[in-house]
Design a protein around this motif. Structure first.
Motif, PDB file in Angstrom:
ATOM      1  N   SER A 185       0.839  -1.187   0.000  1.00  0.00           N
ATOM      2  CA  SER A 185       0.000   0.000   0.000  1.00  0.00           C
ATOM      3  C   SER A 185       0.876   1.238   0.000  1.00  0.00           C
ATOM      4  CB  SER A 185      -0.869  -0.028   1.259  1.00  0.00           C
ATOM      5  OG  SER A 185      -1.389   1.235   1.521  1.00  0.00           O
ATOM      6  N   ALA A 186       0.370   2.309  -0.546  1.00  0.00           N
ATOM      7  CA  ALA A 186       1.104   3.572  -0.541  1.00  0.00           C
ATOM      8  C   ALA A 186       0.666   4.416   0.646  1.00  0.00           C
ATOM      9  CB  ALA A 186       0.870   4.312  -1.842  1.00  0.00           C
ATOM     10  N   ALA A 187       0.292   3.738   1.723  1.00  0.00           N
ATOM     11  CA  ALA A 187      -0.181   4.450   2.910  1.00  0.00           C
ATOM     12  C   ALA A 187       0.914   5.361   3.448  1.00  0.00           C
ATOM     13  CB  ALA A 187      -0.595   3.455   3.980  1.00  0.00           C
ATOM     14  N   PRO A 188       0.531   6.563   3.880  1.00  0.00           N
ATOM     15  CA  PRO A 188       1.526   7.483   4.434  1.00  0.00           C
ATOM     16  C   PRO A 188       2.278   6.904   5.627  1.00  0.00           C
ATOM     17  CG  PRO A 188      -0.546   8.620   4.033  1.00  0.00           C
ATOM     18  CD  PRO A 188      -0.797   7.152   3.797  1.00  0.00           C
ATOM     19  N   SER A 189       1.715   5.872   6.269  1.00  0.00           N
ATOM     20  CA  SER A 189       2.379   5.270   7.424  1.00  0.00           C
ATOM     21  C   SER A 189       3.245   4.071   7.056  1.00  0.00           C
ATOM     22  CB  SER A 189       1.340   4.858   8.468  1.00  0.00           C
ATOM     23  OG  SER A 189       0.479   3.875   7.914  1.00  0.00           O
ATOM     24  N   SER A 190       3.364   3.753   5.766  1.00  0.00           N
ATOM     25  CA  SER A 190       4.208   2.627   5.350  1.00  0.00           C
ATOM     26  C   SER A 190       5.681   2.999   5.525  1.00  0.00           C
ATOM     27  CB  SER A 190       3.944   2.270   3.886  1.00  0.00           C
ATOM     28  OG  SER A 190       4.455   3.280   3.031  1.00  0.00           O
ATOM     29  N   ALA A 191       6.517   1.987   5.664  1.00  0.00           N
ATOM     30  CA  ALA A 191       7.957   2.234   5.807  1.00  0.00           C
ATOM     31  C   ALA A 191       8.476   3.037   4.620  1.00  0.00           C
ATOM     32  CB  ALA A 191       8.716   0.915   5.936  1.00  0.00           C
ATOM     33  N   PHE A 192       7.960   2.746   3.440  1.00  0.00           N
ATOM     34  CA  PHE A 192       8.411   3.463   2.250  1.00  0.00           C
ATOM     35  C   PHE A 192       8.121   4.951   2.389  1.00  0.00           C
ATOM     36  CE2 PHE A 192       7.981   5.271  -1.963  1.00  0.00           C
ATOM     37  CZ  PHE A 192       9.114   4.814  -2.592  1.00  0.00           C
ATOM     38  N   CYS A 193       6.890   5.276   2.715  1.00  0.00           N
ATOM     39  CA  CYS A 193       6.503   6.688   2.799  1.00  0.00           C
ATOM     40  C   CYS A 193       7.151   7.406   3.977  1.00  0.00           C
ATOM     41  CB  CYS A 193       4.984   6.816   2.854  1.00  0.00           C
ATOM     42  SG  CYS A 193       4.206   6.373   1.278  1.00  0.00           S
ATOM     43  N   LEU A 194       7.291   6.707   5.093  1.00  0.00           N
ATOM     44  CA  LEU A 194       7.905   7.337   6.260  1.00  0.00           C
ATOM     45  C   LEU A 194       9.374   7.691   6.020  1.00  0.00           C
ATOM     46  CD1 LEU A 194       6.405   5.219   9.168  1.00  0.00           C
ATOM     47  CD2 LEU A 194       5.877   7.605   8.600  1.00  0.00           C
ATOM     48  N   ASP A 195      10.062   6.849   5.264  1.00  0.00           N
ATOM     49  CA  ASP A 195      11.497   7.039   5.064  1.00  0.00           C
ATOM     50  C   ASP A 195      11.859   7.675   3.731  1.00  0.00           C
ATOM     51  OD1 ASP A 195      11.818   5.850   7.514  1.00  0.00           O
ATOM     52  OD2 ASP A 195      12.377   3.894   6.723  1.00  0.00           O
TER      53      ASP A 195
END
Length: 154
Positions: free
Chosen positions: A40-50
């Motif tokens: 998911s492209a959720a703002p809380s995903s590791a991808f989005c957080l970092d």
């Protein structure tokens, strides 16, 4: 070198602040190469957080390595440390990379990994610079550089 210590400390702080710690998250028993559900492209995903810290680190790393093309001496040890931090961060982000950027993100990680392996005495400048600045990789770096996660304030 004082500047490299500052960079490493800043990237380390960014890792901690951005939520890279998996201390409270249970790890899956499956291997990293196992099939995973679509992230998911959720703002809380590791991808989005970092993402923002990764983008800054990648731009700085590329700029410093690119200095070799201008005749500047490279501090191989420092640059390998920086690459290791970026790769560590990127590997943790990769599992939750949104489908629209995942392939290009993997290409960027591969380019950084390739350049880092060439950061050693006896390497030619071109061997280190080409993986990061070659025509084929430019679109991937630009896509990652300009990517914004949904819901990110920017």
């Amino acid at each position: 070198m004082n500047g490299s210590r500052v960079w490493i400390l800043a990237m380390s702080a960014a890792l901690l602040v951005a939520g890279c710690s998996e201390g409270e998250k249970p790890r899956a028993a499956a291997s990293p190469s196992a099939s995973r559900p679509s992230p998911s492209a959720a703002p809380s995903s590791a991808f989005c957080l970092d993402l923002e810290a990764f983008q800054v680190g990648a731009v700085v790393f590329r700029a410093d390595v690119g200095g070799a093309a201008e005749g500047r001496r490279l501090d191989f040890k420092d640059l390998r440390k920086r690459a290791a931090i970026l790769l560590y961060m990127g590997e943790r982000m990769q599992a939750s990379a949104p489908p629209g950027i995942a392939e290009r993100f993997r290409a960027v990680l591969k380019a950084i990994r390739t350049a880092a392996r060439k950061l050693k005495a006896g390497s030619k400048v071109r061997d280190v610079v080409d993986p990061l600045y070659g025509k084929a990789i430019q679109p991937a770096f630009e896509a990652v550089d300009h990517y914004e996660c949904p819901g990110a304030g920017g």
